[in-house]
Design a protein around this motif. Structure first.
Motif, PDB file in Angstrom:
ATOM      1  N   GLY A 149       0.830  -1.199   0.000  1.00 52.60           N
ATOM      2  CA  GLY A 149       0.000   0.000   0.000  1.00 52.60           C
ATOM      3  C   GLY A 149       0.865   1.249   0.000  1.00 52.60           C
ATOM      4  O   GLY A 149       0.625   2.202  -0.749  1.00 52.60           O
ATOM      5  N   PHE A 150       1.910   1.229   0.819  1.00 53.07           N
ATOM      6  CA  PHE A 150       2.796   2.396   0.887  1.00 53.07           C
ATOM      7  C   PHE A 150       3.663   2.513  -0.365  1.00 53.07           C
ATOM      8  O   PHE A 150       3.911   3.609  -0.864  1.00 53.07           O
ATOM      9  N   LEU A 151       4.112   1.347  -0.872  1.00 52.56           N
ATOM     10  CA  LEU A 151       4.885   1.386  -2.125  1.00 52.56           C
ATOM     11  C   LEU A 151       4.006   1.911  -3.264  1.00 52.56           C
ATOM     12  O   LEU A 151       4.462   2.659  -4.127  1.00 52.56           O
ATOM     13  N   GLY A 152       2.738   1.491  -3.250  1.00 54.79           N
ATOM     14  CA  GLY A 152       1.787   1.955  -4.265  1.00 54.79           C
ATOM     15  C   GLY A 152       1.587   3.456  -4.177  1.00 54.79           C
ATOM     16  O   GLY A 152       1.485   4.149  -5.193  1.00 54.79           O
ATOM     17  N   LEU A 153       1.568   3.959  -2.938  1.00 53.22           N
ATOM     18  CA  LEU A 153       1.432   5.409  -2.730  1.00 53.22           C
ATOM     19  C   LEU A 153       2.604   6.145  -3.372  1.00 53.22           C
ATOM     20  O   LEU A 153       2.439   7.146  -4.086  1.00 53.22           O
ATOM     21  N   VAL A 154       3.819   5.626  -3.153  1.00 54.01           N
ATOM     22  CA  VAL A 154       5.017   6.249  -3.729  1.00 54.01           C
ATOM     23  C   VAL A 154       4.974   6.145  -5.261  1.00 54.01           C
ATOM     24  O   VAL A 154       5.294   7.103  -5.980  1.00 54.01           O
ATOM     25  N   LEU A 203       4.188   8.697 -10.582  1.00 58.33           N
ATOM     26  CA  LEU A 203       3.489   8.835 -11.864  1.00 58.33           C
ATOM     27  C   LEU A 203       2.860  10.220 -11.989  1.00 58.33           C
ATOM     28  O   LEU A 203       2.924  10.852 -13.040  1.00 58.33           O
ATOM     29  N   ARG A 204       2.278  10.669 -10.886  1.00 61.99           N
ATOM     30  CA  ARG A 204       1.643  11.998 -10.920  1.00 61.99           C
ATOM     31  C   ARG A 204       2.696  13.085 -11.126  1.00 61.99           C
ATOM     32  O   ARG A 204       2.474  14.047 -11.855  1.00 61.99           O
ATOM     33  N   GLY A 214      -8.217   3.460  -0.250  1.00 59.47           N
ATOM     34  CA  GLY A 214      -8.002   3.051  -1.638  1.00 59.47           C
ATOM     35  C   GLY A 214      -7.412   4.152  -2.498  1.00 59.47           C
ATOM     36  O   GLY A 214      -6.579   3.900  -3.370  1.00 59.47           O
ATOM     37  N   GLY A 215      -7.812   5.375  -2.225  1.00 59.66           N
ATOM     38  CA  GLY A 215      -7.373   6.492  -3.048  1.00 59.66           C
ATOM     39  C   GLY A 215      -5.888   6.779  -2.949  1.00 59.66           C
ATOM     40  O   GLY A 215      -5.294   7.319  -3.890  1.00 59.66           O
ATOM     41  N   SER A 254      -2.117  -1.042  -5.829  1.00 58.68           N
ATOM     42  CA  SER A 254      -1.908  -2.222  -4.989  1.00 58.68           C
ATOM     43  C   SER A 254      -3.252  -2.928  -4.815  1.00 58.68           C
ATOM     44  O   SER A 254      -4.249  -2.302  -4.451  1.00 58.68           O
ATOM     45  N   LEU A 255      -3.241  -4.207  -5.065  1.00 63.05           N
ATOM     46  CA  LEU A 255      -4.508  -4.960  -5.024  1.00 63.05           C
ATOM     47  C   LEU A 255      -4.956  -5.267  -3.597  1.00 63.05           C
ATOM     48  O   LEU A 255      -6.125  -5.493  -3.343  1.00 63.05           O
ATOM     49  N   TYR A 256      -4.010  -5.317  -2.661  1.00 60.57           N
ATOM     50  CA  TYR A 256      -4.367  -5.712  -1.291  1.00 60.57           C
ATOM     51  C   TYR A 256      -4.745  -4.480  -0.473  1.00 60.57           C
ATOM     52  O   TYR A 256      -4.115  -4.166   0.545  1.00 60.57           O
ATOM     53  N   ASN A 257      -5.791  -3.819  -0.907  1.00 58.04           N
ATOM     54  CA  ASN A 257      -6.238  -2.630  -0.189  1.00 58.04           C
ATOM     55  C   ASN A 257      -6.640  -2.974   1.243  1.00 58.04           C
ATOM     56  O   ASN A 257      -6.409  -2.216   2.180  1.00 58.04           O
ATOM     57  N   ASN A 258      -7.229  -4.151   1.411  1.00 52.92           N
ATOM     58  CA  ASN A 258      -7.638  -4.583   2.748  1.00 52.92           C
ATOM     59  C   ASN A 258      -6.423  -4.851   3.635  1.00 52.92           C
ATOM     60  O   ASN A 258      -6.496  -4.708   4.852  1.00 52.92           O
ATOM     61  N   GLY A 259      -5.322  -5.256   3.029  1.00 51.99           N
ATOM     62  CA  GLY A 259      -4.099  -5.478   3.799  1.00 51.99           C
ATOM     63  C   GLY A 259      -3.544  -4.171   4.328  1.00 51.99           C
ATOM     64  O   GLY A 259      -3.046  -4.099   5.454  1.00 51.99           O
ATOM     65  N   LEU A 260      -3.646  -3.126   3.507  1.00 49.13           N
ATOM     66  CA  LEU A 260      -3.194  -1.804   3.959  1.00 49.13           C
ATOM     67  C   LEU A 260      -4.057  -1.334   5.120  1.00 49.13           C
ATOM     68  O   LEU A 260      -3.558  -0.896   6.157  1.00 49.13           O
ATOM     69  N   SER A 261      -5.366  -1.479   4.940  1.00 49.40           N
ATOM     70  CA  SER A 261      -6.283  -1.076   6.008  1.00 49.40           C
ATOM     71  C   SER A 261      -6.048  -1.911   7.269  1.00 49.40           C
ATOM     72  O   SER A 261      -6.007  -1.377   8.383  1.00 49.40           O
ATOM     73  N   GLY A 262      -5.884  -3.217   7.070  1.00 46.68           N
ATOM     74  CA  GLY A 262      -5.661  -4.108   8.216  1.00 46.68           C
ATOM     75  C   GLY A 262      -4.434  -3.701   9.013  1.00 46.68           C
ATOM     76  O   GLY A 262      -4.441  -3.731  10.246  1.00 46.68           O
ATOM     77  N   GLY A 263      -3.379  -3.317   8.312  1.00 48.43           N
ATOM     78  CA  GLY A 263      -2.155  -2.896   9.001  1.00 48.43           C
ATOM     79  C   GLY A 263      -2.382  -1.639   9.817  1.00 48.43           C
ATOM     80  O   GLY A 263      -1.917  -1.523  10.958  1.00 48.43           O
TER      81      GLY A 263
END
Lengths: 421, 117
Positions: free
Chosen positions: A202-207, A212-213, A388-389, A395-404
């Motif tokens: 999730g954090f890598l996806g954020l970076v 990209l932005r 998710g945003g 990252s597909l494991y959005n629930n994993g990010l939330s769970g953490g």
């Protein structure tokens, strides 16, 4: 030692059989129309695949099942080549890869990440098997590869070889950096989030999204969600999960003792049920979890489609690695209750997936009791509908990010309350 | 000054986890002995005043003595030695080579492990 090898061989064959069953059912669904199947697979492979891209809708049910089954078999093949023991963690990884083969992972986009992790192992002078679990779970970032290859408009001339090269490099890069991050993020939640790599990704996806932005590359992709699906998928899935229970019973007719031991575990990482409770009881547990998840969809009217089948496969896969009904149900109930009293109906896509994936927080219920599990589940829905945003679906494991996040917040409070006891 | 190799550090840390387990089971007299043989760190943990029940002994052996799975030991190593109140026996069992776990009224409880590079 020979006995252990025999058991290992048997585990590989049985898990392979379930993966084959998924792929073969896909072939059966194509009803001889191979062209349509190949066209569906092409649509899947060339899609940006960001969260949520339901391959059942995008490529058709046949292509989605073939993609998922082949991915599961590929993951199993990677385990075999690396010489990994197929116990709870590896089985969970294989089922997770297969499950996400219904929405986000495909036969193209997982490989650069796996090779990136392999590069890291080589760089550190360690065998690849040391990081194999991270490599398989790390394919959570597969949409980044697809997005760069087929969606990101990296070149003014449109997507082409340059985009493919950038996609491979992007996948290699995130795979390369993932092992130290995944190990580090464990400490944040102390093993109470079973989807730890999802938390890290999730954090890598954020970076990645920020990068990209910063380069002015807009994300493509969209929201694909197949509605209904009960007539098409309910019975096959019922047979699939019942098959697990029956196989577990055949392997170990006296499975109750192992099951009791498994149920006595909190489920906190590392709870390798296959290792210490046995493969037979673990299979019974896996099948039971899958069936309960399926019945949940039936009774709440949730759709049975790519993402929810992926949720069921993941729920079931972790039945050998931390999840059982005793620790999953309070959390799932909390998530369901949050949906029932919030603006998100319990059968809306996000809430449905949140319930199916809420088992990532099962160790909280297992270690601190049902009330804590319920609270964790409640918070899980609130957080998962918000985070998710931040990674844009890369990252597909959005629930994993939330769970953490939920586990990291709840843990100090729960620990302090327990100390006062 | 000789640097402590990461792999040795793992064995030292692992022994700490096992000591914590023995204390939780009631041990109050524990010896933790480290010995290097041909570059391999051997660890012996001995508690004279603790005799494990058959059930505990069997459970402990199941968690510690099995084919070592480095992919689990390496990945989840970060959980060992944290502030969590429990012990990380599964991590210990996969990150080190546990040679034997014995418990008897004469000897107390003895755990032998080693860690190669």
């Amino acid at each position: 030692m020979v006995e252990e090898q025999r058991k290992e061989f048997r585990r590989y064959w049985i898990v392979a059989s379930f993966m084959f069953a998924v792929a073969i059912y896909g072939m059966y669904l194509c009803d001889g129309q191979v062209d349509e199947l190949l066209a569906g697979l092409t649509r899947i492979i060339t899609s940006p695949s960001t969260l949520i891209t339901d391959y059942v809708l995008l490529g058709g049910p046949s292509a989605a099942f073939v993609n998922a089954g082949m991915l599961g078999l590929s993951a199993l093949g990677v385990c075999a080549v690396a010489g990994v023991g197929l116990t709870g963690p590896a089985i969970a990884a294989v089922f997770t890869v297969c499950g996400f083969g219904f929405f986000g992972k495909n036969l193209f986009n997982v490989w650069p990440i796996i090779f990136g992790v392999a590069l890291h192992s080589r760089f550190k002078g360690l065998p690849f098997k040391d990081h194999l679990l991270i490599a398989l779970f790390g394919t959570s970032l597969a949409p980044l590869v697809s997005e760069l290859a087929f969606g990101g408009h990296l070149s003014p001339m449109g997507n082409g070889p340059f985009s493919l090269v950038m996609a491979v490099l992007g996948g290699l890069a995130v795979g390369f950096f993932l092992p130290p991050l995944a190990k580090h993020f464990l400490v944040v939640h102390q093993g109470y989030n079973l989807y730890n790599v999802g938390f890290s990704c999730g954090f890598l996806g954020l970076v990645a999204l920020g990068t990209l932005r910063a380069l002015g590359i807009p994300l493509e992709g969209g929201f694909y969600w197949f509605h209904g699906g009960h007539d098409l998928f309910f019975v096959p899935l019922l047979l699939f999960f019942s098959g697990m229970i029956i196989t577990g019973f055949i392997i170990c007719p006296d499975f109750r003792r192992g099951l009791a031991e498994l149920y006595s575990s909190s489920g906190r990482l590392v709870s390798d049920f296959v290792q210490y409770a046995g493969f037979g009881p673990s299979l019974v547990n896996m099948g039971t979890l899958g069936l309960v998840g399926l019945l949940y969809l039936k009774f709440t009217g949730g759709d049975i489609n790519g993402p929810t089948i992926g949720g069921l496969m993941t729920l079931s896969g972790f039945g050998g690695f931390g999840k059982h009904l005793r620790n999953v149900l309070p959390v799932a109930l909390g998530t369901w209750f949050a949906g029932a009293i919030s603006v998100w109906p319990v059968n809306n896509p996000g809430a449905t997936l949140a319930v199916l994936f809420s088992g990532c927080l099962a160790p909280v219920g297992g270690a601190f009791g049902p009330a804590a599990g319920f609270a964790a589940g409640f918070l899980h829905l609130i957080v998962v509908m918000t985070v998710g945003g931040i990674h844009g679906g890369l990252s597909l494991y959005n629930n994993g990010l939330s769970g953490g996040i939920v586990a990291a917040m709840l843990l100090p409070v729960l620990e302090s309350l327990r100390e006062e006891d | 000054m000789i640097p402590v190799k990461g792999q040795w550090a793992k064995a030292i840390h692992a022994s700490g986890e096992l000591v914590a387990y023995l204390i939780r089971r009631g041990a109050r007299d524990i010896d933790n002995h480290y010995r290097f043989l041909d570059g391999v760190l051997h660890v012996e943990i001995r508690s004279k005043d603790l005799v494990l029940s058959d059930e505990d002994l069997s459970r402990l052996r199941r968690r510690l003595i099995h084919p070592q799975q480095r992919e689990i030991g390496e990945y989840y190593w970060g959980l060992a030695g944290g502030e969590h109140k429990g012990t990380e026996l599964e991590v210990v069992g996969n990150a080190t080579e546990v040679l034997s776990v014995e418990s008897s009224p004469d000897e107390g409880t003895v755990i032998l492990l080693r860690r190669r590079d």
